[in-house]
Design an enzyme around this catalytic site. Sequence first.
Site, PDB file in Angstrom:
ATOM      1  N   ASN A  12       4.647   4.235  -2.771  1.00  0.00           N
ATOM      2  CA  ASN A  12       4.651   3.567  -1.462  1.00  0.00           C
ATOM      3  C   ASN A  12       6.105   3.194  -1.159  1.00  0.00           C
ATOM      4  O   ASN A  12       6.609   2.207  -1.686  1.00  0.00           O
ATOM      5  CB  ASN A  12       3.751   2.321  -1.551  1.00  0.00           C
ATOM      6  N   LYS A  14       7.330   2.070   1.432  1.00  0.00           N
ATOM      7  CA  LYS A  14       7.421   0.940   2.370  1.00  0.00           C
ATOM      8  C   LYS A  14       8.443   1.265   3.467  1.00  0.00           C
ATOM      9  O   LYS A  14       8.557   2.421   3.872  1.00  0.00           O
ATOM     10  CB  LYS A  14       7.736  -0.361   1.616  1.00  0.00           C
ATOM     11  N   HIS A  98      -2.975  -2.537   2.686  1.00  0.00           N
ATOM     12  CA  HIS A  98      -1.986  -3.076   1.743  1.00  0.00           C
ATOM     13  C   HIS A  98      -1.850  -4.579   1.974  1.00  0.00           C
ATOM     14  O   HIS A  98      -1.982  -5.055   3.109  1.00  0.00           O
ATOM     15  CB  HIS A  98      -0.636  -2.370   1.946  1.00  0.00           C
ATOM     16  N   GLU A 100       0.598  -6.407   2.249  1.00  0.00           N
ATOM     17  CA  GLU A 100       1.606  -6.763   3.266  1.00  0.00           C
ATOM     18  C   GLU A 100       1.018  -6.608   4.666  1.00  0.00           C
ATOM     19  O   GLU A 100       1.346  -7.376   5.579  1.00  0.00           O
ATOM     20  CB  GLU A 100       2.864  -5.904   3.066  1.00  0.00           C
ATOM     21  N   GLU A 169      -4.130  -4.391  -6.450  1.00  0.00           N
ATOM     22  CA  GLU A 169      -2.759  -4.892  -6.446  1.00  0.00           C
ATOM     23  C   GLU A 169      -2.784  -6.414  -6.331  1.00  0.00           C
ATOM     24  O   GLU A 169      -2.890  -6.953  -5.215  1.00  0.00           O
ATOM     25  CB  GLU A 169      -1.988  -4.312  -5.260  1.00  0.00           C
ATOM     26  N   GLY A 175       6.206  -6.576  -6.082  1.00  0.00           N
ATOM     27  CA  GLY A 175       7.633  -6.764  -5.837  1.00  0.00           C
ATOM     28  C   GLY A 175       8.225  -7.959  -6.558  1.00  0.00           C
ATOM     29  O   GLY A 175       9.348  -8.371  -6.275  1.00  0.00           O
ATOM     30  N   SER A 214       4.490  -4.138  -9.431  1.00  0.00           N
ATOM     31  CA  SER A 214       5.572  -4.099 -10.421  1.00  0.00           C
ATOM     32  C   SER A 214       5.296  -3.139 -11.576  1.00  0.00           C
ATOM     33  O   SER A 214       5.744  -3.369 -12.704  1.00  0.00           O
ATOM     34  CB  SER A 214       5.888  -5.500 -10.946  1.00  0.00           C
TER      35      SER A 214
HETATM   36  P1  PGA Z   1       5.854  -2.890  -6.295  1.00  0.00           P
HETATM   37  O1  PGA Z   1       4.932  -2.631  -5.011  1.00  0.00           O
HETATM   38  O2  PGA Z   1       5.612  -1.742  -7.247  1.00  0.00           O
HETATM   39  O3  PGA Z   1       7.251  -2.935  -5.766  1.00  0.00           O
HETATM   40  O4  PGA Z   1       5.420  -4.189  -6.883  1.00  0.00           O
HETATM   41  C1  PGA Z   1       3.641  -2.099  -5.139  1.00  0.00           C
HETATM   42  C2  PGA Z   1       3.009  -2.003  -3.779  1.00  0.00           C
HETATM   43  O5  PGA Z   1       3.248  -2.878  -2.943  1.00  0.00           O
HETATM   44  O6  PGA Z   1       2.261  -1.053  -3.486  1.00  0.00           O
END
Ligand code: PGA
Length: 275
Positions: A12, A14, A98, A100, A169, A175, A214
């Site tokens: 992803n 982003k 997601h 976010e 997640e 993140g 992460s």
């Molecule tokens: P990350 O993000 O690996 O940077 O923690 C995962 C995601 O948001 O899909």
Amino acid sequence: MTQLRRPLVAGNWKMNQGGAGAPALAAAVCDATRGFHRVDVVVCPPFTAIAAVARQLQGTEVQVGAQDLYTEPHGAFTGEISASMLLEAGATWVIIGHSERRSLFGETDAMVALKTKVALEAGLRPIVCVGETLSQREQGKTLEVVHHQVNAFASIFADAPGVGAIAYEPVWAIGTGKTAVPADAEHVHAYMRDRLRDVSAELGDVTRILYGGSMNATNATGLIGCGEIDGGLIGGASLKPADFASICEAGQNSINFTLRPPAFPKRPAAHQERS
Ligand code: PGA
């Protein structure tokens, strides 16, 4: 991982690499994962780069996804993108719900369910995200939260078992550099799989449940090595081809067979053309 499920690792990106850097990153991912035939590898660039990335990856095993879609086929929806536009640009996967999108853009379980339905009807494979916040976790509500989130779309997944995937997640892990301990993640995955089995045994058996939050080159083997963790949805590390490839390699090494996920079931033409 059981023999029914082929590992899947999706990057992803982003809101990164929306321009000229995107095909270059896709090419680097492709080079770094060449020869991994036992894992599905997907990259999800921003909308503006999907077509260029799809062109770059044409004829390779790396697949292309989008990070969201809108539920209507066309019309006065400023700023939105339809399923058919994504397909036309070359995407075959789409991330839905997601955290976010849920927290920053107000997406509800109902919207996530509708987007999942629209994606499947159009012929896009959804990766639907679920996961608890830190405060929900601290209140001991993790299973309750994911149960509710999975329930919103499980019956839609049941129309085409195994075509879509789920990404667990935990919001507190995204993140942040904090990862769920493999045993904790495994517990949540097993619980979700049981809830899918409540809908149908086949749905529980064939749905790939990815971990995200992460995941990196160092912790991927421990996570993907768990029987209930079928791959990863990768944010930060997906922007670094060598790290992303190491995670794909953990998927590649997690089993020793090459069963493909099911194809889309045949649908009446009316389902395919939503105009
Ligand atoms: P990350 O993000 O690996 O940077 O923690 C995962 C995601 O948001 O899909």
